[in-house]
Design an enzyme around this catalytic site. Structure first.
Site, PDB file in Angstrom:
ATOM      1  N   LYS A   1     -11.171  -0.970  13.897  1.00 53.29           N
ATOM      2  CA  LYS A   1     -12.083  -0.980  12.740  1.00 53.29           C
ATOM      3  C   LYS A   1     -11.380  -0.844  11.393  1.00 53.29           C
ATOM      4  CE  LYS A   1     -16.214   0.510  15.069  1.00 53.29           C
ATOM      5  NZ  LYS A   1     -17.396   1.374  15.061  1.00 53.29           N
TER       6      LYS A   1
ATOM      7  N   ASP B   1     -22.661  -0.124  10.947  1.00 57.05           N
ATOM      8  CA  ASP B   1     -22.780   1.151  11.659  1.00 57.05           C
ATOM      9  C   ASP B   1     -23.542   2.221  10.857  1.00 57.05           C
ATOM     10  OD1 ASP B   1     -21.521   0.566  14.075  1.00 57.05           O
ATOM     11  OD2 ASP B   1     -19.533   1.109  13.326  1.00 57.05           O
TER      12      ASP B   1
HETATM   13  P1  NAP Z   1     -11.668   5.774  16.618  1.00 62.89           P
HETATM   14  O1  NAP Z   1     -11.626   5.198  15.256  1.00 62.89           O
HETATM   15  O2  NAP Z   1     -10.581   5.440  17.574  1.00 62.89           O
HETATM   16  O3  NAP Z   1     -11.743   7.367  16.454  1.00 62.89           O
HETATM   17  C1  NAP Z   1     -11.720   8.182  17.588  1.00 62.89           C
HETATM   18  C2  NAP Z   1     -11.958   9.638  17.210  1.00 62.89           C
HETATM   19  O4  NAP Z   1     -11.936  10.399  18.423  1.00 62.89           O
HETATM   20  C3  NAP Z   1     -10.894  10.231  16.297  1.00 62.89           C
HETATM   21  O5  NAP Z   1     -11.463  11.235  15.508  1.00 62.89           O
HETATM   22  C4  NAP Z   1      -9.906  10.837  17.298  1.00 62.89           C
HETATM   23  O6  NAP Z   1      -9.191  11.935  16.795  1.00 62.89           O
HETATM   24  C5  NAP Z   1     -10.850  11.333  18.376  1.00 62.89           C
HETATM   25  N1  NAP Z   1     -10.162  11.370  19.667  1.00 62.89           N
HETATM   26  C6  NAP Z   1      -9.885  10.315  20.475  1.00 62.89           C
HETATM   27  N2  NAP Z   1      -9.223  10.733  21.577  1.00 62.89           N
HETATM   28  C7  NAP Z   1      -9.063  12.067  21.430  1.00 62.89           C
HETATM   29  C8  NAP Z   1      -8.469  13.064  22.244  1.00 62.89           C
HETATM   30  N3  NAP Z   1      -7.880  12.770  23.421  1.00 62.89           N
HETATM   31  N4  NAP Z   1      -8.499  14.349  21.826  1.00 62.89           N
HETATM   32  C9  NAP Z   1      -9.088  14.652  20.645  1.00 62.89           C
HETATM   33  N5  NAP Z   1      -9.680  13.758  19.827  1.00 62.89           N
HETATM   34  C10 NAP Z   1      -9.665  12.478  20.229  1.00 62.89           C
HETATM   35  O7  NAP Z   1     -13.036   5.411  17.373  1.00 62.89           O
HETATM   36  P2  NAP Z   1     -14.471   5.118  16.714  1.00 62.89           P
HETATM   37  O8  NAP Z   1     -14.643   3.680  16.480  1.00 62.89           O
HETATM   38  O9  NAP Z   1     -14.626   6.059  15.576  1.00 62.89           O
HETATM   39  O10 NAP Z   1     -15.481   5.486  17.930  1.00 62.89           O
HETATM   40  C11 NAP Z   1     -15.708   6.827  18.315  1.00 62.89           C
HETATM   41  C12 NAP Z   1     -16.844   6.881  19.351  1.00 62.89           C
HETATM   42  O11 NAP Z   1     -18.072   6.486  18.759  1.00 62.89           O
HETATM   43  C13 NAP Z   1     -16.650   5.975  20.564  1.00 62.89           C
HETATM   44  O12 NAP Z   1     -17.080   6.654  21.722  1.00 62.89           O
HETATM   45  C14 NAP Z   1     -17.551   4.807  20.275  1.00 62.89           C
HETATM   46  O13 NAP Z   1     -18.011   4.175  21.460  1.00 62.89           O
HETATM   47  C15 NAP Z   1     -18.698   5.502  19.571  1.00 62.89           C
HETATM   48  N6  NAP Z   1     -19.443   4.601  18.703  1.00 62.89           N
HETATM   49  C16 NAP Z   1     -20.759   4.415  18.985  1.00 62.89           C
HETATM   50  C17 NAP Z   1     -21.496   3.595  18.189  1.00 62.89           C
HETATM   51  C18 NAP Z   1     -22.951   3.403  18.468  1.00 62.89           C
HETATM   52  O14 NAP Z   1     -23.522   2.445  17.966  1.00 62.89           O
HETATM   53  N7  NAP Z   1     -23.579   4.280  19.219  1.00 62.89           N
HETATM   54  C19 NAP Z   1     -20.896   2.934  17.093  1.00 62.89           C
HETATM   55  C20 NAP Z   1     -19.555   3.149  16.844  1.00 62.89           C
HETATM   56  C21 NAP Z   1     -18.835   3.985  17.672  1.00 62.89           C
HETATM   57  P3  NAP Z   1      -7.920  11.737  15.794  1.00 62.89           P
HETATM   58  O15 NAP Z   1      -8.509  11.501  14.445  1.00 62.89           O
HETATM   59  O16 NAP Z   1      -7.178  13.001  15.917  1.00 62.89           O
HETATM   60  O17 NAP Z   1      -7.164  10.538  16.342  1.00 62.89           O
END
Ligand code: NAP
Length: 274
Positions: free
Chosen positions: A72, A109
């Site tokens: 993203k 989003d």
């Molecule tokens: P992203 O940009 O990769 O961010 C992931 C986040 O999770 C970061 O804050 C990361 O921490 C944290 N994280 C990941 N692995 C971790 C671990 N092992 N331990 C601790 N923290 C961890 O992903 P994103 O796009 O924001 O998506 C996040 C979630 O939201 C996903 O599950 C996605 O499916 C969901 N989502 C849902 C919708 C919906 O429409 N419902 C829309 C968008 C996203 P760091 O900052 O420390 O790396």
């Protein structure tokens, strides 16, 4: 591209991508509207993102893509016109191909996230957000516009979270994932913790007051451990499907030129939870 000539198609790209429900949603709407198009999933790793974009932009049947983990932020550098995304949400979840092959990026989003909360008055309310990635950016953008009060961000990487508070002009603090929750009126999990294949999100919900709302963006699984714990405490919950359907609806119209059919959300939710 598909073997069907002139059939428009769009995709969702990410790594991992097998869990994505976007093809089901868009496929349901395409069928309901009788549009001869397709919506697929494509597994694109970070190192293959630029090549994916270059290849697809040359394909006139490709209408664009939705973008999920981990692309993203990187996608903002690969489109021709990111609009005001860089200076506002700072993360891109939708890319639309114009007839001349140029690519416009946007983010659906924030509107999708906020839709289930729109009837509430969150002005001045303390909130807690887990995560500081792309989804958290959309969440914090929407919460800033709702003029929420103190924001506590729980995140593994504190600097990323501090930068987000500053970027959205929010007052608050940043703590680790093992810190006790504040007495927030709204708790949002915008991290990937709790998602299938990812580590669990382990939070003690007892500091949340009666009437608090727990909103989990994770939708695979739909009934996350966080939502089950919130229900056990009698708190209100919002699952990831509302946001997923809301953001998809906006993208669908950009890809296929028609809004999704009205009055079919319950049918769609049943399909997604089957
Ligand atoms: P992203 O940009 O990769 O961010 C992931 C986040 O999770 C970061 O804050 C990361 O921490 C944290 N994280 C990941 N692995 C971790 C671990 N092992 N331990 C601790 N923290 C961890 O992903 P994103 O796009 O924001 O998506 C996040 C979630 O939201 C996903 O599950 C996605 O499916 C969901 N989502 C849902 C919708 C919906 O429409 N419902 C829309 C968008 C996203 P760091 O900052 O420390 O790396």
């Amino acid at each position: 591209m598909s073997g069907v000539p002139y059939a428009p198609y769009a995709e969702v790209i990410g790594d991992p991508i097998a869990h994505s429900k976007s093809p089901l949603i868009h496929g349901f709407w395409l069928k309901a509207l009788g549009i001869a198009g397709e919506y697929r999933r494509a597994h694109v790793k970070a190192e293959g993102l630029a090549a994916y974009v270059a290849e697809r932009r040359a394909d006139p049947d490709w209408r664009g893509c939705n973008v999920t983990i981990p692309h993203k932020i990187a996608m903002m550098d690969l489109v021709d016109d990111p609009g005001d995304i860089r200076g506002t949400i700072g993360a891109m979840n939708t890319v639309v191909r114009q007839p001349d092959g140029s690519l416009i990026g946007t983010n659906t989003d924030a509107a999708g996230f906020y839709a289930p909360l729109a009837e509430l008055d969150l002005e001045g309310a303390p909130v807690a957000v887990v995560g500081a990635g792309g989804a958290a950016r959309a969440v914090l953008f929407a919460l800033a516009r709702a003029k929420v009060g103190h924001v506590t961000i729980l995140n593994r990487s504190p600097l990323k979270a501090m930068a987000l508070l500053a970027a959205f002009g929010l007052k608050g603090d940043v703590v680790g994932l093992d810190a006790p929750l504040p007495p927030a009126a709204l708790l949002v999990n915008a991290s990937s913790l709790g998602m299938t294949g990812q580590p669990p999100l382990e939070l003690d919900l007892s500091p949340l007051p009666e009437g608090a709302i727990v909103y989990d963006l994770v939708y695979a699984p739909l009934r996350t451990a966080l939502l089950r714990a919130a229900e056990a405490r009698g708190l209100d919950i919002v699952d990831g499907l509302d946001m997923l359907i809301g953001q998809a609806a906006l993208a669908f119209e950009l890809f296929f030129g028609a809004p999704p059919p009205e009055g079919r959300d319950e049918e769609l939710r049943a399909l997604l939870t089957a």
